[in-house]
Design an enzyme around this catalytic site. Structure first.
Site, PDB file in Angstrom:
ATOM      1  N   ASP A 104       0.854  -1.175   0.000  1.00  0.00           N
ATOM      2  CA  ASP A 104       0.000   0.000   0.000  1.00  0.00           C
ATOM      3  C   ASP A 104       0.903   1.243   0.000  1.00  0.00           C
ATOM      4  OD1 ASP A 104      -2.849   1.044   0.295  1.00  0.00           O
ATOM      5  OD2 ASP A 104      -1.971   1.885   2.112  1.00  0.00           O
ATOM      6  N   TYR A 229      -3.140  10.186   2.864  1.00  0.00           N
ATOM      7  CA  TYR A 229      -4.211  10.780   2.070  1.00  0.00           C
ATOM      8  C   TYR A 229      -4.055  12.273   1.808  1.00  0.00           C
ATOM      9  CZ  TYR A 229      -6.054   6.232   2.986  1.00  0.00           C
ATOM     10  OH  TYR A 229      -6.181   4.880   3.065  1.00  0.00           O
ATOM     11  N   HIS A 289      -6.583  -6.595  -1.383  1.00  0.00           N
ATOM     12  CA  HIS A 289      -5.654  -5.544  -0.988  1.00  0.00           C
ATOM     13  C   HIS A 289      -4.754  -6.003   0.150  1.00  0.00           C
ATOM     14  CE1 HIS A 289      -4.181  -1.468  -0.840  1.00  0.00           C
ATOM     15  NE2 HIS A 289      -4.538  -1.320   0.420  1.00  0.00           N
TER      16      HIS A 289
END
Length: 311
Positions: A104, A229, A289
């Protein structure tokens, strides 16, 4: 299993960083870099596997995550800090050269470290995120796309704040283990996309959820939302990058990230080969994921094969 893994803190670059470690470094060292909403625990299966094979495994909690210190609120979160943290860990432990494994957003500092410090890198294996020479652009995604929502100041904090930490981690693991990209409808928030009646993935136990929730009770979500983010637009820009070390990319074909703009094309078109001449890509047909937790034996075999191929 928990008894085999040792835990220490190192004061590095003004922060106490938490490290989980296991193994004796007979064949080398492997450093594992986690993503969101993960912490060192996401690598538990891989750490024990490489340790049993003769390697030392080190998995830090990224700054601001888990048991690692939070930077001050007025300090801007940067990707360069994550690379510098890895270098500081190696220097503090007198480790010259390592394999890097990233997942990730942890793939980004793994790639960047390998480019910046090839003399300290034996190879890099990443899951879920292909290499990009510049920031990802998600502006073509719908307004309810979770990354667009979570990059808004205070929006995720308000959404998460309606629930306890355990419920937040539970919901994110459920959503991120699906093959569909998490997108909220008008009038919905991301936490509304699953409830307590929605089952956990079969490979993720209540005890696993307890382990994650306990560490997020300490760290909260303020800093983890900054990296990744709210700093994706500040990702490192590389000019004509060329990896001098072997690169191994593993992608679950049921990973929702595979549907991000340009991700599948970057991997299947050969674009990554222009940056990484010594590149290997493996697809896991049913992989999500969280493929390293979903199929630990398969990922362990791939990882150990990569390590042995590059002694």
């Amino acid at each position: 299993m928990a008894q085999q893994i040792e835990h220490t803190h190192l004061l590095l670059r003004g922060l106490n960083l938490h490290l989980a470690q296991v193994g004796k470094d007979e064949l080398g060292t492997v450093v594992f870099l986690h993503g969101f909403p993960e912490i060192w625990y996401t690598w538990r299966h891989q750490m024990l596997a490489v340790a049993a094979a003769g390697y030392r495994a080190i998995a830090p909690d990224s700054r601001g995550y888990g048991l690692s210190d939070q930077p001050a609120e007025d300090v801007e979160a940067t990707w360069e800090d994550l690379v510098a943290d890895v270098l500081a860990i190696l220097d503090a432990l007198s480790i010259h050269k390592v394999f890097l494994v990233g997942k990730d957003y942890g793939a980004m500092p793994a790639y960047d470290f390998a480019l910046r410090h090839p003399d300290r890198t034996r190879g890099v294996m990443c899951m879920g995120i292909p290499f990009s020479p510049g920031p990802f652009n998600f502006d073509t995604m719908p307004e309810g796309f979770y990354i667009l929502r979570w990059r808004e100041p205070d929006r995720a904090e308000a959404d998460f704040g309606r629930h306890d930490v355990r419920r937040v981690v539970r919901t994110i693991y459920i959503l991120f283990s699906r093959s569909d990209v998490p997108i909220a409808e008008e009038g919905q928030e991301i936490m509304d996309l699953a409830d307590l009646s929605t089952p956990l993935p079969p490979w993720f136990t209540e005890e696993d959820l307890d382990a994650y929730a306990a560490l997020y009770e300490k760290s909260g979500f303020r800093y983890p939302l900054q990296i990744p983010y709210r700093s994706l637009h500040r990702m490192t820009k590389h000019v004509d990058p060329k990896f001098q070390v072997p690169v191994f990319m593993v992608m679950g074909e049921k990973d929702y990230c595979f549907k991000f703009p340009g991700f599948e094309a970057a991997m299947r078109s050969g674009v990554m080969n222009t940056f990484a001449p010594n590149l290997k890509i493996t697809y896991i047909p049913e992989g999500s994921h969280f493929v390293q937790e979903q199929f630990p034996d398969q990922i362990n075999d791939l990882l150990l094969g990569f390590l042995k191929d590059h002694p």
